[in-house]
Design a protein around this motif. Structure first.
Motif, PDB file in Angstrom:
ATOM      1  N   ALA A 164      41.199  41.688  -2.410  1.00  0.00           N
ATOM      2  CA  ALA A 164      41.528  42.876  -1.619  1.00  0.00           C
ATOM      3  C   ALA A 164      42.459  42.511  -0.461  1.00  0.00           C
ATOM      4  CB  ALA A 164      40.247  43.497  -1.066  1.00  0.00           C
ATOM      5  N   PRO A 165      43.384  43.396  -0.097  1.00  0.00           N
ATOM      6  CA  PRO A 165      44.202  43.142   1.101  1.00  0.00           C
ATOM      7  C   PRO A 165      43.300  43.138   2.339  1.00  0.00           C
ATOM      8  CG  PRO A 165      45.073  44.996  -0.181  1.00  0.00           C
ATOM      9  CD  PRO A 165      43.710  44.695  -0.715  1.00  0.00           C
ATOM     10  N   VAL A 215      46.422  51.927   9.101  1.00  0.00           N
ATOM     11  CA  VAL A 215      47.021  50.618   9.339  1.00  0.00           C
ATOM     12  C   VAL A 215      47.101  49.956   7.969  1.00  0.00           C
ATOM     13  CG1 VAL A 215      46.713  48.347  10.407  1.00  0.00           C
ATOM     14  CG2 VAL A 215      46.063  50.401  11.673  1.00  0.00           C
ATOM     15  N   ILE A 216      48.243  49.383   7.639  1.00  0.00           N
ATOM     16  CA  ILE A 216      48.400  48.784   6.306  1.00  0.00           C
ATOM     17  C   ILE A 216      47.876  47.351   6.305  1.00  0.00           C
ATOM     18  CG2 ILE A 216      50.089  48.015   4.582  1.00  0.00           C
ATOM     19  CD1 ILE A 216      51.777  50.497   5.451  1.00  0.00           C
ATOM     20  N   ALA A 217      46.937  47.074   5.385  1.00  0.00           N
ATOM     21  CA  ALA A 217      46.401  45.715   5.223  1.00  0.00           C
ATOM     22  C   ALA A 217      47.204  44.997   4.146  1.00  0.00           C
ATOM     23  CB  ALA A 217      44.933  45.773   4.833  1.00  0.00           C
ATOM     24  N   THR A 218      47.361  43.690   4.324  1.00  0.00           N
ATOM     25  CA  THR A 218      48.193  42.873   3.436  1.00  0.00           C
ATOM     26  C   THR A 218      47.377  41.740   2.832  1.00  0.00           C
ATOM     27  OG1 THR A 218      50.159  43.338   4.793  1.00  0.00           O
ATOM     28  CG2 THR A 218      50.268  41.392   3.378  1.00  0.00           C
ATOM     29  N   LEU A 219      47.632  41.447   1.552  1.00  0.00           N
ATOM     30  CA  LEU A 219      47.123  40.209   0.945  1.00  0.00           C
ATOM     31  C   LEU A 219      48.330  39.362   0.585  1.00  0.00           C
ATOM     32  CD1 LEU A 219      44.650  38.595  -0.211  1.00  0.00           C
ATOM     33  CD2 LEU A 219      45.179  39.649  -2.420  1.00  0.00           C
ATOM     34  N   PHE A 220      48.442  38.176   1.220  1.00  0.00           N
ATOM     35  CA  PHE A 220      49.537  37.270   0.886  1.00  0.00           C
ATOM     36  C   PHE A 220      49.120  36.396  -0.297  1.00  0.00           C
ATOM     37  CE2 PHE A 220      50.150  38.097   5.473  1.00  0.00           C
ATOM     38  CZ  PHE A 220      51.476  38.505   5.472  1.00  0.00           C
ATOM     39  N   ASN A 221      50.076  36.016  -1.122  1.00  0.00           N
ATOM     40  CA  ASN A 221      49.778  35.087  -2.207  1.00  0.00           C
ATOM     41  C   ASN A 221      49.182  33.804  -1.638  1.00  0.00           C
ATOM     42  OD1 ASN A 221      50.722  36.421  -4.692  1.00  0.00           O
ATOM     43  ND2 ASN A 221      52.717  36.411  -3.661  1.00  0.00           N
ATOM     44  N   GLU A 222      48.024  33.442  -2.137  1.00  0.00           N
ATOM     45  CA  GLU A 222      47.316  32.230  -1.686  1.00  0.00           C
ATOM     46  C   GLU A 222      47.136  32.194  -0.164  1.00  0.00           C
ATOM     47  OE1 GLU A 222      49.138  28.699  -3.537  1.00  0.00           O
ATOM     48  OE2 GLU A 222      49.879  30.086  -5.062  1.00  0.00           O
ATOM     49  N   ASP A 223      47.056  33.361   0.450  1.00  0.00           N
ATOM     50  CA  ASP A 223      46.927  33.459   1.906  1.00  0.00           C
ATOM     51  C   ASP A 223      48.031  32.677   2.632  1.00  0.00           C
ATOM     52  OD1 ASP A 223      44.763  35.170   1.789  1.00  0.00           O
ATOM     53  OD2 ASP A 223      43.270  33.560   1.899  1.00  0.00           O
ATOM     54  N   PRO A 245      51.798  33.270   3.921  1.00  0.00           N
ATOM     55  CA  PRO A 245      52.885  34.245   4.095  1.00  0.00           C
ATOM     56  C   PRO A 245      54.202  33.778   3.478  1.00  0.00           C
ATOM     57  CG  PRO A 245      51.637  34.034   6.122  1.00  0.00           C
ATOM     58  CD  PRO A 245      51.106  32.974   5.184  1.00  0.00           C
ATOM     59  N   ALA A 246      54.426  32.471   3.425  1.00  0.00           N
ATOM     60  CA  ALA A 246      55.681  31.962   2.847  1.00  0.00           C
ATOM     61  C   ALA A 246      55.753  32.253   1.354  1.00  0.00           C
ATOM     62  CB  ALA A 246      55.794  30.455   3.099  1.00  0.00           C
ATOM     63  N   LYS A 247      54.623  32.492   0.719  1.00  0.00           N
ATOM     64  CA  LYS A 247      54.616  32.744  -0.726  1.00  0.00           C
ATOM     65  C   LYS A 247      54.689  34.234  -1.075  1.00  0.00           C
ATOM     66  CE  LYS A 247      52.727  28.416  -2.175  1.00  0.00           C
ATOM     67  NZ  LYS A 247      51.723  27.624  -2.858  1.00  0.00           N
ATOM     68  N   GLY A 248      54.858  35.058  -0.058  1.00  0.00           N
ATOM     69  CA  GLY A 248      55.102  36.473  -0.314  1.00  0.00           C
ATOM     70  C   GLY A 248      53.853  37.318  -0.393  1.00  0.00           C
ATOM     71  N   VAL A 249      54.088  38.625  -0.447  1.00  0.00           N
ATOM     72  CA  VAL A 249      53.001  39.599  -0.425  1.00  0.00           C
ATOM     73  C   VAL A 249      52.498  39.862  -1.837  1.00  0.00           C
ATOM     74  CG1 VAL A 249      52.475  42.037  -0.004  1.00  0.00           C
ATOM     75  CG2 VAL A 249      53.772  40.729   1.686  1.00  0.00           C
ATOM     76  N   LYS A 250      51.170  39.876  -2.001  1.00  0.00           N
ATOM     77  CA  LYS A 250      50.582  40.182  -3.303  1.00  0.00           C
ATOM     78  C   LYS A 250      50.193  41.661  -3.391  1.00  0.00           C
ATOM     79  CE  LYS A 250      47.223  38.254  -6.514  1.00  0.00           C
ATOM     80  NZ  LYS A 250      46.262  37.179  -6.714  1.00  0.00           N
ATOM     81  N   LYS A 251      49.573  42.164  -2.322  1.00  0.00           N
ATOM     82  CA  LYS A 251      49.128  43.561  -2.312  1.00  0.00           C
ATOM     83  C   LYS A 251      49.190  44.110  -0.887  1.00  0.00           C
ATOM     84  CE  LYS A 251      45.416  42.852  -5.731  1.00  0.00           C
ATOM     85  NZ  LYS A 251      43.971  42.967  -5.989  1.00  0.00           N
ATOM     86  N   GLN A 252      49.429  45.405  -0.783  1.00  0.00           N
ATOM     87  CA  GLN A 252      49.282  46.090   0.502  1.00  0.00           C
ATOM     88  C   GLN A 252      48.631  47.447   0.270  1.00  0.00           C
ATOM     89  OE1 GLN A 252      53.343  45.837   2.144  1.00  0.00           O
ATOM     90  NE2 GLN A 252      52.573  44.415   3.688  1.00  0.00           N
ATOM     91  N   ARG A 253      47.819  47.852   1.216  1.00  0.00           N
ATOM     92  CA  ARG A 253      47.137  49.139   1.064  1.00  0.00           C
ATOM     93  C   ARG A 253      46.751  49.679   2.452  1.00  0.00           C
ATOM     94  NH1 ARG A 253      42.482  49.679  -3.398  1.00  0.00           N
ATOM     95  NH2 ARG A 253      44.204  48.763  -4.548  1.00  0.00           N
ATOM     96  N   PRO A 254      46.865  50.997   2.654  1.00  0.00           N
ATOM     97  CA  PRO A 254      46.485  51.518   3.977  1.00  0.00           C
ATOM     98  C   PRO A 254      44.969  51.503   4.198  1.00  0.00           C
ATOM     99  CG  PRO A 254      47.165  53.308   2.518  1.00  0.00           C
ATOM    100  CD  PRO A 254      47.430  52.028   1.781  1.00  0.00           C
ATOM    101  N   GLY A 303      49.065  57.523  -7.556  1.00  0.00           N
ATOM    102  CA  GLY A 303      49.941  57.143  -8.665  1.00  0.00           C
ATOM    103  C   GLY A 303      50.875  56.013  -8.301  1.00  0.00           C
ATOM    104  N   GLY A 304      51.389  55.319  -9.303  1.00  0.00           N
ATOM    105  CA  GLY A 304      52.297  54.197  -9.057  1.00  0.00           C
ATOM    106  C   GLY A 304      51.550  52.866  -9.076  1.00  0.00           C
ATOM    107  N   ASN A 305      52.244  51.829  -8.647  1.00  0.00           N
ATOM    108  CA  ASN A 305      51.691  50.474  -8.609  1.00  0.00           C
ATOM    109  C   ASN A 305      50.545  50.403  -7.592  1.00  0.00           C
ATOM    110  OD1 ASN A 305      51.209  47.757  -8.175  1.00  0.00           O
ATOM    111  ND2 ASN A 305      53.366  47.179  -8.328  1.00  0.00           N
ATOM    112  N   VAL A 306      49.342  50.058  -8.060  1.00  0.00           N
ATOM    113  CA  VAL A 306      48.174  50.062  -7.152  1.00  0.00           C
ATOM    114  C   VAL A 306      48.322  49.039  -6.035  1.00  0.00           C
ATOM    115  CG1 VAL A 306      46.467  50.928  -8.802  1.00  0.00           C
ATOM    116  CG2 VAL A 306      46.878  48.455  -8.632  1.00  0.00           C
ATOM    117  N   ASN A 307      49.233  48.080  -6.202  1.00  0.00           N
ATOM    118  CA  ASN A 307      49.384  47.028  -5.192  1.00  0.00           C
ATOM    119  C   ASN A 307      50.372  47.379  -4.087  1.00  0.00           C
ATOM    120  OD1 ASN A 307      47.527  45.481  -6.566  1.00  0.00           O
ATOM    121  ND2 ASN A 307      49.093  44.451  -7.799  1.00  0.00           N
ATOM    122  N   LEU A 308      50.937  48.588  -4.160  1.00  0.00           N
ATOM    123  CA  LEU A 308      51.867  49.018  -3.108  1.00  0.00           C
ATOM    124  C   LEU A 308      51.200  50.023  -2.174  1.00  0.00           C
ATOM    125  CD1 LEU A 308      55.170  49.620  -5.150  1.00  0.00           C
ATOM    126  CD2 LEU A 308      54.523  47.604  -3.784  1.00  0.00           C
TER     127      LEU A 308
END
Ligand SMILES: *[C@@H]1O[C@H](CO)[C@@H](O)[C@H](O)[C@H]1NC(C)=O
Ligand SMILES: *[C@@H]1O[C@H](CO)[C@@H](O)[C@H](O)[C@H]1NC(C)=O
Ligand SMILES: *[C@@H]1O[C@H](CO)[C@@H](O)[C@H](O)[C@H]1NC(C)=O
Ligand SMILES: *[C@@H]1O[C@H](CO)[C@@H](O)[C@H](O)[C@H]1NC(C)=O
Ligand SMILES: *[C@@H]1O[C@H](CO)[C@@H](O)[C@H](O)[C@H]1NC(C)=O
Ligand SMILES: *[C@@H]1O[C@H](CO)[C@@H](O)[C@H](O)[C@H]1NC(C)=O
Ligand SMILES: *[C@@H]1O[C@H](CO)[C@@H](O)[C@H](O)[C@H]1NC(C)=O
Length: 542
Positions: A450-451, A497-505, A507-516, A528-533
């Motif tokens: 989860a983000p 507030v948008i919560a973020t899950l970074f790849n492998e925690d 940040p240099a490896k990019g965002v895996k999921k975001q959700r408000p 609707g759409g990509n559940v990870n956006l």
């Protein structure tokens, strides 16, 4: 590397008037206080944590140039505390103060979270609460009532007052705003000091707070006794078995199969799915099921703590929090986090025996004494609101240490106390956010992904020693502390507030999921759409 933030205009002008030496500061401290150390750090510096610091040994890095202070103040003839204060050089100071909190029953200055605060430009402070111990160790309090008071609220308040004086003398100007950010016991500290001293902070961020100390501690002993050794004891390897079954049944029940149990309270769970077939007993090493007595224990663990005369004592752990159960439920005794409090704080009797002596009278005694006056159960926050104070609280739905229900309970109590007597709703100064799938204060179980990152208290330190705000998203939409600042100073209240899950925690490896995350009682609804956006979700109620 030190960045400036668009929101926080840096007006840095006058150079500091005091040198960063113990001698320079000693003249401006309150009587009895003294400077243990004053150390200058160059730009991008690393602060060597003075040891031993059991709870917060990790050195913050990548800080702006600053003066690091360590101050000691007596609180009685038998007690004293220390606090740390980072004073960024004037050109790097955002004219604000940030106080950060602690963990559990432990002490120690939280230098790492202070370091993260200096990234924003804050003058950042943390108190050691008046003792040194690990977070599960409360034995230091036996026979030391003064130290309990320091832990409860006193060291925090005195540290804030003294730090404001130091800031004024150091920069020759007052701070503009004072903020607080703490999680777990740190959340309780923020709520407690806001209740007792509404002028300490202009904005308070309090996460996952065990604010009902007397009842939280009682619940820890009670839930530990529920899973006591015997035929009904659920064993360590069975926690993940339960977790997997919760995931299987509950993930889809919240409307979207996305790996996240977003609304555990709404899950209609069929418990017999975990029951062993007739005449079989679970294997000790590789269990695939639970015995009937174990299922009864699970029912108790998942039922809020109700005691004599149907008295509501405390919320319990949510379904989906099992990955964190080992801490409180994995041993052969209830956790020392609860037992030490009862034995050493409440009964003041090192022979107190939880097996034979714990019952509802313990809860009643705790209510009567409230050791250290630590319970933060004042729900009328009129004084804080009247001076423009803003409060944001949050709680993860997969918290396996402080039951998630504590968050809604505090919110609903404030609502019941204040809303009927005012023309406006409490949402004009107090907003609460549930964080689906977040564990205690940070992190997510591998099964949920989860983000969980939104720059909440102590979260930056999980990503790295030099991290501050939300890397790549340093704005009030993705950073709950910036959202609090914007609300306090500009009157723009956060609706999400948008919560973020970074790849492998990382940040240099990019965002895996975001959700408000949504203001309670709203929830993130899938549209609707990509559940990870984040854009695939909208806050609302069903
Ligand atoms: C800041 O210090 C860290 C070590 O703590 C180092 O890795 C990094 O390269 C430094 N950054 C700059 C911009 O000097
Ligand atoms: C310490 O003890 C002395 C003498 O008993 C007393 O006068 C004083 O007020 C005490 N100080 C504190 C901080 O309690
Ligand atoms: C805690 O430990 C530090 C050393 O890191 C020491 O300076 C301080 O006096 C201790 N605090 C208390 C309250 O004993
Ligand atoms: C700081 O604020 C106080 C009132 O809160 C005021 O009396 C004082 O003059 C201010 N000091 C400076 C240096 O701005
Ligand atoms: C429970 O209720 C009974 C009947 O009202 C009362 O006599 C008793 O004192 C109550 N027990 C507690 C622990 O409050
Ligand atoms: C705790 O117990 C000790 C030893 O029995 C006693 O000396 C002390 O006064 C007690 N403290 C409190 C706060 O009751
Ligand atoms: C507590 O009481 C139980 C039951 O009488 C006993 O088995 C146990 O040894 C006691 N524990 C301690 C630490 O005395």
């Amino acid at each position: 590397m030190h960045f400036t933030l668009p929101l926080l205009s840096l007006i840095g002008s006058a150079a500091a008037v005091l040198e960063c030496t113990p001698k320079a500061f000693s003249s401006i401290l309150s009587p009895g206080a003294y400077v243990v150390a004053a150390t200058s750090l160059k730009n991008n510096g690393t602060f060597k944590v003075p040891g031993p610091n059991i709870n917060f040994p990790v050195a913050p890095t990548d800080m702006p140039p600053l003066c690091a202070l360590q101050v000691q103040i007596p609180t009685s003839n038998s007690s004293f505390f220390q606090f740390g204060l980072y004073l960024p050089d004037a050109a790097h100071w955002n004219k604000r103060m940030l106080t950060v909190g602690n963990y559990g029953l432990g002490g120690g200055i939280n230098w790492l979270a202070m370091g993260s605060g200096t990234g924003y430009g804050f003058a950042a402070m943390s108190t050691d609460t008046g003792h040194n111990s690990s977070l599960l160790d409360g034995t230091w309090a036996l026979g030391h009532p003064q130290q309990m008071i320091d832990w409860g609220y006193r060291s925090m308040h005195m540290s804030v007052v003294q730090s404001k004086q130091i800031i004024k003398a150091y920069y020759e100007t007052n701070h503009t705003y004072s903020y607080y950010s703490g999680c777990s016991n740190g959340g309780r500290q923020g709520l407690k000091n806001m209740q007792l001293y509404p002028a300490d902070f202009d904005g308070v961020l309090a996460g996952c707070a065990p604010w009902w100390t007397t009842h939280f501690e009682s619940w820890i002993v009670k839930v530990g006794l529920d899973n006591a050794p015997g035929p009904g004891q659920i064993t360590y390897p069975q926690f993940s078995l339960i977790e997997a079954e919760v995931q299987r049944q509950c993930d889809t029940q919240d409307g979207v199969k996305d790996g996240i149990v977003s609304d555990p309270k709404a899950c209609n769970f069929y418990m017999n799915a975990l029951l062993c077939p007739t005449n079989s007993t679970p294997s000790a090493t590789k269990p695939t099921c639970l015995s009937w007595p174990q299922l009864q224990t699970l029912k108790k663990i998942w039922t809020d703590y109700i005691d004599t005369n149907a008295t509501y004592v405390h919320p319990t752990l949510n379904m989906g929090s099992e990955a964190q159960w080992p801490l409180l439920l994995g041993g052969s005794t209830p956790s020392s986090l609860g037992v030490d409090y009862m034995r050493d704080w409440l009964y003041n009797n090192s022979n107190w025996n939880y097996t034979t002596e714990y019952d509802y009278s313990t809860v009643q005694l705790a209510d009567g004494i409230d050791p250290g006056s630590s319970t933060a159960d004042k729900f009328d926050l009129s004084a804080f609101r009247a001076r423009g104070g803003k409060l944001i609280t949050y709680h993860g739905t997969a918290d396996g240490i402080v039951p998630t229900g504590s968050g809604p309970l505090y919110h609903d109590n404030v609502y019941a106390t204040m809303s009927p007597h005012t023309s406006s709703q409490i949402g004009d100064f107090f907003r609460f956010f549930l964080v689906p799938g977040m564990q205690h204060c940070a992190n997510t179980a591998p099964i949920q992904q989860a983000p969980w990152y939104f720059a909440g208290a102590n979260q930056a330190g999980v990503l790295g020693t030099g991290v501050w705000s939300t890397p790549g998203y340093k704005n009030a939409q993705h950073d709950i502390l910036l959202a609090l600042i914007e609300w306090t100073e500009k009157g723009i209240a956060p609706n999400s507030v948008i919560a973020t899950l970074f790849n492998e925690d990382n940040p240099a490896k990019g965002v895996k999921k975001q959700r408000p995350l949504c203001v309670y009682p709203q929830k993130a609804m899938y549209r609707g759409g990509n559940v990870n956006l984040a854009t695939s979700w909208v806050c609302g109620t069903n």
